[in-house]
Design a protein around this motif. Structure first.
Motif, PDB file in Angstrom:
ATOM      1  N   PRO A   1       0.818  -1.211   0.000  1.00  0.00           N
ATOM      2  CA  PRO A   1       0.000   0.000   0.000  1.00  0.00           C
ATOM      3  C   PRO A   1       0.857   1.269   0.000  1.00  0.00           C
ATOM      4  O   PRO A   1       1.953   1.291   0.563  1.00  0.00           O
ATOM      5  N   VAL A   2       0.332   2.299  -0.627  1.00  0.00           N
ATOM      6  CA  VAL A   2       0.998   3.600  -0.634  1.00  0.00           C
ATOM      7  C   VAL A   2       0.616   4.312   0.661  1.00  0.00           C
ATOM      8  O   VAL A   2      -0.564   4.586   0.909  1.00  0.00           O
ATOM      9  N   ILE A   3       1.629   4.595   1.493  1.00  0.00           N
ATOM     10  CA  ILE A   3       1.430   5.242   2.793  1.00  0.00           C
ATOM     11  C   ILE A   3       2.417   6.394   2.887  1.00  0.00           C
ATOM     12  O   ILE A   3       3.619   6.187   2.711  1.00  0.00           O
ATOM     13  N   THR A   4       1.924   7.586   3.149  1.00  0.00           N
ATOM     14  CA  THR A   4       2.824   8.719   3.383  1.00  0.00           C
ATOM     15  C   THR A   4       2.624   9.202   4.817  1.00  0.00           C
ATOM     16  O   THR A   4       1.521   9.128   5.364  1.00  0.00           O
ATOM     17  N   VAL A   5       3.709   9.686   5.405  1.00  0.00           N
ATOM     18  CA  VAL A   5       3.667  10.196   6.775  1.00  0.00           C
ATOM     19  C   VAL A   5       4.416  11.521   6.800  1.00  0.00           C
ATOM     20  O   VAL A   5       5.534  11.623   6.295  1.00  0.00           O
ATOM     21  N   SER A   6       3.779  12.532   7.370  1.00  0.00           N
ATOM     22  CA  SER A   6       4.448  13.819   7.555  1.00  0.00           C
ATOM     23  C   SER A   6       4.179  14.296   8.982  1.00  0.00           C
ATOM     24  O   SER A   6       3.228  13.852   9.627  1.00  0.00           O
ATOM     25  N   ILE A   7       5.029  15.183   9.455  1.00  0.00           N
ATOM     26  CA  ILE A   7       4.838  15.779  10.776  1.00  0.00           C
ATOM     27  C   ILE A   7       4.163  17.125  10.579  1.00  0.00           C
ATOM     28  O   ILE A   7       4.602  17.937   9.762  1.00  0.00           O
ATOM     29  N   GLN A   8       3.088  17.335  11.321  1.00  0.00           N
ATOM     30  CA  GLN A   8       2.344  18.591  11.237  1.00  0.00           C
ATOM     31  C   GLN A   8       2.003  19.077  12.636  1.00  0.00           C
ATOM     32  O   GLN A   8       2.174  18.356  13.616  1.00  0.00           O
ATOM     33  N   LYS A   9       1.489  20.271  12.697  1.00  0.00           N
ATOM     34  CA  LYS A   9       0.968  20.838  13.950  1.00  0.00           C
ATOM     35  C   LYS A   9      -0.546  20.910  13.835  1.00  0.00           C
ATOM     36  O   LYS A   9      -1.086  21.216  12.775  1.00  0.00           O
ATOM     37  N   ILE A  10      -1.224  20.605  14.928  1.00  0.00           N
ATOM     38  CA  ILE A  10      -2.675  20.669  14.952  1.00  0.00           C
ATOM     39  C   ILE A  10      -3.106  21.367  16.251  1.00  0.00           C
ATOM     40  O   ILE A  10      -2.446  21.222  17.278  1.00  0.00           O
ATOM     41  N   VAL A  11      -4.177  22.134  16.177  1.00  0.00           N
ATOM     42  CA  VAL A  11      -4.682  22.842  17.354  1.00  0.00           C
ATOM     43  C   VAL A  11      -5.285  21.825  18.322  1.00  0.00           C
ATOM     44  O   VAL A  11      -6.094  20.981  17.928  1.00  0.00           O
ATOM     45  N   ASN A  12      -4.892  21.910  19.578  1.00  0.00           N
ATOM     46  CA  ASN A  12      -5.406  21.015  20.620  1.00  0.00           C
ATOM     47  C   ASN A  12      -6.655  21.629  21.219  1.00  0.00           C
ATOM     48  O   ASN A  12      -6.583  22.547  22.019  1.00  0.00           O
ATOM     49  N   HIS A  13      -7.800  21.092  20.867  1.00  0.00           N
ATOM     50  CA  HIS A  13      -9.081  21.572  21.421  1.00  0.00           C
ATOM     51  C   HIS A  13      -9.452  20.804  22.677  1.00  0.00           C
ATOM     52  O   HIS A  13     -10.483  21.087  23.275  1.00  0.00           O
ATOM     53  N   ALA A  14      -8.647  19.828  23.082  1.00  0.00           N
ATOM     54  CA  ALA A  14      -8.973  18.970  24.217  1.00  0.00           C
ATOM     55  C   ALA A  14      -8.801  19.682  25.551  1.00  0.00           C
ATOM     56  O   ALA A  14      -9.243  19.187  26.562  1.00  0.00           O
ATOM     57  N   LYS A  15      -8.156  20.813  25.558  1.00  0.00           N
ATOM     58  CA  LYS A  15      -7.915  21.504  26.832  1.00  0.00           C
ATOM     59  C   LYS A  15      -9.088  22.356  27.229  1.00  0.00           C
ATOM     60  O   LYS A  15      -9.829  22.863  26.506  1.00  0.00           O
TER      61      LYS A  15
END
Length: 108
Positions: free
Chosen positions: A94-108
């Motif tokens: 399978p074609v799988i790509t992985v990148s590192i990103q930032k995401i807003v944490n709404h869990a707080k």
């Protein structure tokens, strides 16, 4: 506002396998994005093209781009790809790509 470093995982899945693939992987996506679990996205069908290197005709099929986020944890990423994605994907490679990103944490 807090930003989390996450892995953005993208997997290409043939159209006829999409629903089964999502049903099998979504219970294993960690719940860390606020009040939700089973969080993933997929695109409308696009086109893929490939040919076996040993010869033969070029083939074209409809496929979908499935995307999800994982906490930035190398061991978790390895387990998720090897035990969940690859084990439940219809392709041998399978074609799988992985990148590192930032995401807003709404869990707080």
């Amino acid at each position: 506002m807090e930003l989390l470093s996450v892995y953005h995982v993208v997997v290409y899945v043939p159209e006829d396998a999409l629903e089964d693939f999502i049903q099998k992987i979504s219970p294993h996506i960690p719940s860390f994005l606020g009040h939700y679990d089973h969080v993933c996205w997929w695109s409308e069908a696009g086109n893929e093209q490939y040919r076996n290197k040993d010869g033969g005709d070029i083939k074209r099929n409809a496929s979908h781009r499935v995307a999800l986020y994982l906490p930035q944890d190398d061991a978790l990423l390895q387990r998720f790809i090897n035990e969940i994605v690859i084990e439940n994907h219809p392709w041998v490679e399978p074609v799988i790509t992985v990148s590192i990103q930032k995401i807003v944490n709404h869990a707080k």
